[in-house]
Design a protein around this motif. Structure first.
Motif, short mmCIF file in Angstrom:
data_model
loop_
_atom_site.label_atom_id
_atom_site.label_comp_id
_atom_site.label_asym_id
_atom_site.label_seq_id
_atom_site.Cartn_x
_atom_site.Cartn_y
_atom_site.Cartn_z
N ALA A 164 0.89 -1.28 -0.07
CA ALA A 164 -0.26 -0.19 0.22
C ALA A 164 0.73 1.34 0.21
O ALA A 164 0.65 2.78 -0.20
CB ALA A 164 -1.00 0.04 1.30
N LEU A 165 1.75 1.30 0.80
CA LEU A 165 2.65 2.04 0.57
C LEU A 165 2.83 2.43 -0.79
O LEU A 165 3.61 3.87 -1.07
CB LEU A 165 4.17 2.25 2.42
CG LEU A 165 4.94 3.35 1.85
CD1 LEU A 165 4.28 4.85 2.51
CD2 LEU A 165 5.66 2.69 2.77
N LYS A 166 3.68 1.83 -1.14
CA LYS A 166 4.50 1.71 -2.90
C LYS A 166 3.61 2.79 -3.19
O LYS A 166 4.18 3.22 -4.13
CB LYS A 166 4.82 0.23 -2.99
CG LYS A 166 5.67 0.15 -4.46
CD LYS A 166 6.33 -0.92 -4.86
CE LYS A 166 6.47 -1.32 -6.24
NZ LYS A 166 7.79 -0.60 -6.28
N ALA A 167 2.56 1.96 -3.78
CA ALA A 167 1.44 2.24 -4.52
C ALA A 167 1.38 3.49 -4.39
O ALA A 167 0.77 4.91 -4.77
CB ALA A 167 0.21 1.23 -3.77
N TRP A 168 1.08 4.42 -3.09
CA TRP A 168 0.49 5.58 -2.72
C TRP A 168 2.00 6.68 -2.48
O TRP A 168 1.75 8.11 -3.86
CB TRP A 168 0.44 5.84 -0.73
CG TRP A 168 -0.17 7.57 -0.61
CD1 TRP A 168 1.48 7.60 -0.23
CD2 TRP A 168 -0.89 8.42 -1.20
NE1 TRP A 168 0.80 9.23 0.22
CE2 TRP A 168 -0.26 9.17 -0.29
CE3 TRP A 168 -1.45 8.00 -1.28
CZ2 TRP A 168 -1.04 10.69 -0.26
CZ3 TRP A 168 -3.01 9.15 -1.08
CH2 TRP A 168 -2.53 10.10 -0.66
N VAL A 169 2.92 6.43 -2.73
CA VAL A 169 4.24 6.86 -2.70
C VAL A 169 5.06 7.00 -4.58
O VAL A 169 5.20 8.01 -4.93
CB VAL A 169 5.60 6.51 -2.20
CG1 VAL A 169 6.75 7.27 -2.31
CG2 VAL A 169 5.32 6.47 -0.41
N GLU A 170 4.85 5.81 -5.70
CA GLU A 170 4.92 5.65 -6.98
C GLU A 170 3.57 6.31 -7.49
O GLU A 170 3.75 6.41 -8.73
CB GLU A 170 5.00 4.49 -7.12
CG GLU A 170 6.42 3.92 -6.12
CD GLU A 170 6.96 2.55 -6.93
OE1 GLU A 170 6.11 1.98 -7.33
OE2 GLU A 170 8.15 2.58 -5.81
N HIS A 171 2.60 5.94 -6.91
CA HIS A 171 1.12 6.79 -8.25
C HIS A 171 0.21 7.49 -7.40
O HIS A 171 -0.94 7.60 -8.14
CB HIS A 171 0.64 5.41 -8.53
CG HIS A 171 1.70 3.93 -9.19
ND1 HIS A 171 2.19 4.50 -10.63
CD2 HIS A 171 2.11 2.83 -8.67
CE1 HIS A 171 3.01 3.98 -10.33
NE2 HIS A 171 2.57 2.88 -9.93
N GLY A 172 0.04 7.59 -6.09
CA GLY A 172 -0.38 8.21 -5.64
C GLY A 172 -2.32 7.55 -5.30
O GLY A 172 -3.13 8.39 -4.99
N ILE A 173 -2.11 6.83 -5.48
CA ILE A 173 -3.12 5.38 -5.05
C ILE A 173 -3.03 4.66 -3.73
O ILE A 173 -1.93 4.19 -2.76
CB ILE A 173 -2.92 4.48 -5.73
CG1 ILE A 173 -2.96 4.92 -7.53
CG2 ILE A 173 -4.59 3.30 -5.54
CD1 ILE A 173 -2.33 3.67 -8.84
N ASN A 174 -4.42 5.18 -3.50
CA ASN A 174 -4.27 4.81 -1.65
C ASN A 174 -5.04 4.06 -1.56
O ASN A 174 -6.16 3.23 -1.32
CB ASN A 174 -5.26 6.29 -0.75
CG ASN A 174 -5.07 5.73 0.81
OD1 ASN A 174 -5.31 4.26 1.03
ND2 ASN A 174 -6.42 6.44 1.36
N LEU A 175 -4.51 2.62 -1.65
CA LEU A 175 -5.16 1.35 -1.50
C LEU A 175 -6.25 0.91 0.03
O LEU A 175 -6.81 -0.12 -0.06
CB LEU A 175 -4.58 -0.11 -1.47
CG LEU A 175 -3.46 0.26 -2.51
CD1 LEU A 175 -1.94 -1.10 -2.94
CD2 LEU A 175 -4.36 0.23 -3.71
#
Length: 73
Positions: free
Chosen positions: A56-67
């Motif tokens: 989830a952190l990777k998705a947020w940092v790289e793409h701004g997506i909050n899983l």
């Protein structure tokens, strides 16, 4: 699973640069689990949770997506 009173663990997160700072190795260690069937089951559950949190952190940092959005409603 309900935590027992006075039961505490320690989480250590280590961030290590790789490839000249282009990538980062994240290591997570959680210590203090009791070596009982209940303690071991809880530790394995938390291990899965930490892996999901890293994704989830990777998705947020790289793409701004909050899983995790809406996860706790």
């Amino acid at each position: 699973m309900k935590a027992q009173a006075g039961y505490k663990t320690t989480v250590t997160m280590t961030f290590e640069p790789l490839d000249g700072g282009k990538r980062t190795l994240v290591s997570i260690a959680e210590e203090g689990w009791r070596e009982t069937p209940t303690g071991l089951k809880a530790s394995y559950g938390n291990c899965q949770g930490w892996a999901q949190m890293q994704c989830a952190l990777k998705a947020w940092v790289e793409h701004g997506i909050n899983l995790r959005e809406g996860m706790y409603k």
